[in-house]
Design a protein around this motif. Structure first.
Motif, PDB file in Angstrom:
ATOM      1  N   UNK A   1       0.717  -1.456   0.020  1.00 12.67           N
ATOM      2  CA  UNK A   1      -0.035   0.086  -0.208  1.00 12.67           C
ATOM      3  C   UNK A   1       0.818   1.254  -0.133  1.00 12.67           C
ATOM      4  N   UNK A   2       2.070   1.192   0.390  1.00 10.74           N
ATOM      5  CA  UNK A   2       2.902   2.452   0.514  1.00 10.74           C
ATOM      6  C   UNK A   2       3.859   2.567  -0.982  1.00 10.74           C
ATOM      7  N   UNK A   3       3.617   1.797  -1.804  1.00  9.39           N
ATOM      8  CA  UNK A   3       4.139   1.913  -3.105  1.00  9.39           C
ATOM      9  C   UNK A   3       3.395   3.201  -3.878  1.00  9.39           C
ATOM     10  N   UNK A   4       4.294   3.767  -4.455  1.00 12.57           N
ATOM     11  CA  UNK A   4       3.848   4.934  -5.251  1.00 12.57           C
ATOM     12  C   UNK A   4       4.280   4.943  -6.792  1.00 12.57           C
ATOM     13  N   UNK A   5       3.287   5.525  -7.751  1.00 14.14           N
ATOM     14  CA  UNK A   5       3.728   5.539  -9.107  1.00 14.14           C
ATOM     15  C   UNK A   5       4.547   6.598  -9.311  1.00 14.14           C
ATOM     16  N   UNK A   6       4.601   6.890 -10.728  1.00 13.27           N
ATOM     17  CA  UNK A   6       5.529   8.067 -11.329  1.00 13.27           C
ATOM     18  C   UNK A   6       4.842   9.308 -10.869  1.00 13.27           C
ATOM     19  N   UNK A   7       3.701   9.151 -10.900  1.00 11.53           N
ATOM     20  CA  UNK A   7       2.802  10.472 -10.228  1.00 11.53           C
ATOM     21  C   UNK A   7       2.816  10.652  -8.762  1.00 11.53           C
ATOM     22  N   UNK A   8       3.771  10.098  -8.065  1.00 16.82           N
ATOM     23  CA  UNK A   8       3.832  10.213  -6.471  1.00 16.82           C
ATOM     24  C   UNK A   8       2.709   9.810  -5.720  1.00 16.82           C
ATOM     25  N   UNK A   9       1.672   9.172  -6.323  1.00 17.06           N
ATOM     26  CA  UNK A   9       0.210   8.739  -5.797  1.00 17.06           C
ATOM     27  C   UNK A   9       0.364   7.249  -5.560  1.00 17.06           C
ATOM     28  N   UNK A  10      -0.204   6.961  -4.623  1.00 17.74           N
ATOM     29  CA  UNK A  10      -0.568   5.520  -4.202  1.00 17.74           C
ATOM     30  C   UNK A  10      -0.988   4.722  -5.138  1.00 17.74           C
ATOM     31  N   UNK A  11      -0.303   3.575  -5.386  1.00 22.26           N
ATOM     32  CA  UNK A  11      -0.499   2.712  -6.636  1.00 22.26           C
ATOM     33  C   UNK A  11      -1.560   1.495  -6.259  1.00 22.26           C
ATOM     34  N   UNK A  12      -1.291   0.774  -5.288  1.00 21.87           N
ATOM     35  CA  UNK A  12      -2.368  -0.525  -5.228  1.00 21.87           C
ATOM     36  C   UNK A  12      -3.410  -0.556  -3.889  1.00 21.87           C
ATOM     37  N   UNK A  13      -4.266  -1.200  -4.177  1.00 24.23           N
ATOM     38  CA  UNK A  13      -5.230  -1.612  -3.234  1.00 24.23           C
ATOM     39  C   UNK A  13      -4.745  -3.153  -2.824  1.00 24.23           C
TER      40      UNK A  13
END
Length: 173
Positions: free
Chosen positions: A103-115
């Motif tokens: 849940x702490x992983x973030x994408x290239x946009x700096x936002x959370x990636x996964x549920x």
């Protein structure tokens, strides 16, 4: 909203009995690595395919809830997964990773990636498996995450793949 430190709307749903309910960051989940499906031909490397693109695109990347501190639960889950493995496959690894890490992983946009969400599985004879869960993109992720050739999707998949590889190097459960 899928922000770091908050639950995604998709995670706020529990499928009811026999589910244990919403998944906490302090829980771990198992992803099974099959041989030969997930290994390169020399069996020296786990392929990126352990994170199946179609499953990630549809929000159906299967994982299994477990607790390394509950040996009975862990043994039951491993036994079930061993008994239901695909024909012609052998289990090479049971990879355990903390839900909070995913849940702490973030994408290239700096936002959370996964549920990581409850997904009590119903088997072919109507039985339910309370430990089944899925990893999916957060609900608000847009079009780039619906295209497996986009930089955003590839970055996210590779990040999750690297976390699984790192978990293997830390030791299987």
């Amino acid at each position: 909203m899928c922000n770091i430190g908050t639950q995604c709307n998709r995670e706020n749903v529990s499928l009811g009995p026999p589910s244990r309910g919403q998944i906490a960051n302090t829980e771990s989940v198992i992803r099974v690595v099959y041989d030969p499906l997930h290994l390169n031909p020399k069996k020296t490397r786990i392929k990126a395919g352990v994170i199946r693109e179609s499953d990630l695109l549809t929000g159906q990347l299967s994982v299994w809830r477990t607790s390394p501190t509950d040996p009975e639960n862990l043994a039951e889950t491993k036994s079930y997964l061993t008994a239901t493995k695909p024909e012609g496959q052998e289990i090479r690894h049971f990879v355990s990773i903390w839900v909070g890490e995913i849940r702490r992983m973030t994408g290239l946009d700096g936002q959370r990636l996964f549920c990581v969400r409850d997904d009590t599985r119903i088997d072919e004879i109507g039985g339910r498996h309370a430990e089944h869960a899925t990893i999916s993109f957060c609900a608000l992720k847009g079009e780039p995450y619906k295209d497996s050739t986009s930089n955003e999707f590839i970055f996210a998949r590779d990040l999750l793949h690297a976390a699984l590889l790192n978990a293997i190097s830390d030791g299987d459960v």
